[in-house]
Design a protein around this motif. Structure first.
Motif, PDB file in Angstrom:
ATOM      1  N   TYR A   5      -1.604  -7.178   0.588  1.00 25.54           N
ATOM      2  CA  TYR A   5      -0.501  -6.508  -0.022  1.00 25.54           C
ATOM      3  C   TYR A   5       0.052  -7.683  -1.118  1.00 25.54           C
ATOM      4  O   TYR A   5      -0.015  -7.140  -2.339  1.00 25.54           O
ATOM      5  N   ALA A   6      -0.013  -8.985  -0.587  1.00 24.65           N
ATOM      6  CA  ALA A   6       0.796  -9.856  -1.600  1.00 24.65           C
ATOM      7  C   ALA A   6      -0.508 -10.150  -2.843  1.00 24.65           C
ATOM      8  O   ALA A   6      -0.039 -10.262  -4.111  1.00 24.65           O
ATOM      9  N   GLU A  46      10.861  -2.930   4.240  1.00 23.85           N
ATOM     10  CA  GLU A  46      10.891  -3.150   5.713  1.00 23.85           C
ATOM     11  C   GLU A  46       9.821  -3.508   6.556  1.00 23.85           C
ATOM     12  O   GLU A  46       9.844  -4.344   7.633  1.00 23.85           O
ATOM     13  N   ALA A  47       8.745  -2.849   5.899  1.00 24.40           N
ATOM     14  CA  ALA A  47       7.412  -3.390   6.588  1.00 24.40           C
ATOM     15  C   ALA A  47       7.156  -4.846   6.505  1.00 24.40           C
ATOM     16  O   ALA A  47       6.707  -5.291   7.520  1.00 24.40           O
ATOM     17  N   LYS A  86      -0.369  -7.273  -5.325  1.00 22.06           N
ATOM     18  CA  LYS A  86       1.011  -7.263  -5.851  1.00 22.06           C
ATOM     19  C   LYS A  86       0.762  -8.220  -7.161  1.00 22.06           C
ATOM     20  O   LYS A  86       1.275  -7.766  -8.370  1.00 22.06           O
ATOM     21  N   ILE A  87       0.258  -9.390  -6.918  1.00 19.88           N
ATOM     22  CA  ILE A  87       0.115 -10.289  -7.998  1.00 19.88           C
ATOM     23  C   ILE A  87      -0.902  -9.979  -8.872  1.00 19.88           C
ATOM     24  O   ILE A  87      -0.712  -9.992 -10.012  1.00 19.88           O
ATOM     25  N   ALA A  88      -2.056  -9.174  -8.500  1.00 17.19           N
ATOM     26  CA  ALA A  88      -3.082  -8.754  -9.540  1.00 17.19           C
ATOM     27  C   ALA A  88      -2.247  -7.822 -10.230  1.00 17.19           C
ATOM     28  O   ALA A  88      -2.648  -7.595 -11.605  1.00 17.19           O
ATOM     29  N   VAL A 109      -2.839   0.027   1.026  1.00 21.80           N
ATOM     30  CA  VAL A 109      -2.242  -0.937   1.567  1.00 21.80           C
ATOM     31  C   VAL A 109      -0.838  -0.946   2.020  1.00 21.80           C
ATOM     32  O   VAL A 109      -0.653  -1.321   3.149  1.00 21.80           O
ATOM     33  N   THR A 110       0.098  -0.465   0.946  1.00 17.43           N
ATOM     34  CA  THR A 110       1.286  -0.226   1.309  1.00 17.43           C
ATOM     35  C   THR A 110       1.456   0.785   2.208  1.00 17.43           C
ATOM     36  O   THR A 110       2.262   0.466   3.312  1.00 17.43           O
TER      37      THR A 110
END
Length: 71
Positions: free
Chosen positions: A5-6, A42-43, A9-11, A27-28
Motif C-alpha cells: 500500500y505504502a 482505519e485499516a 501510494k508513493i508511486a 490493495v486498498t
C-alpha cells in the motif's frame, strides 16, 4: 499489504499511472477487507496496531547483534 500500500501510494504521488492506480485500488480494498473496515485510514491503523501487538522475535534476517540486515 501495508508495504505494498505504502509503495503504491508513493508511486502514485511521484508519477500517476493507470496500472499503479488499479493496483492501489486493489490493495486498498484487500487491506480494508483484511482489517474489517471500510476506510483505508482505519485499516492502516488497525494493521499497525496488529503488528505492534506481535512479540518481536529474532529472525534469520537479523545479524548476531539482533539488528536487521535489511536496509
Amino acid at each position: 499489504m501495508l508495504t505494498r500500500y505504502a509503495t503504491l501510494k508513493i508511486a502514485q504521488a511521484e508519477r500517476e499511472t493507470p496500472q499503479a492506480a488499479r493496483e492501489l485500488q486493489d490493495v486498498t480494498y484487500t487491506l480494508c477487507v483484511l482489517m474489517g473496515t471500510s476506510d483505508v485510514r482505519e485499516a492502516v491503523a488497525a494493521a499497525d496496531a496488529l503488528l505492534e501487538s506481535v512479540p518481536q522475535t529474532r529472525t534469520s534476517a537479523e545479524g548476531s547483534d539482533g539488528l536487521s540486515l535489511a536496509v
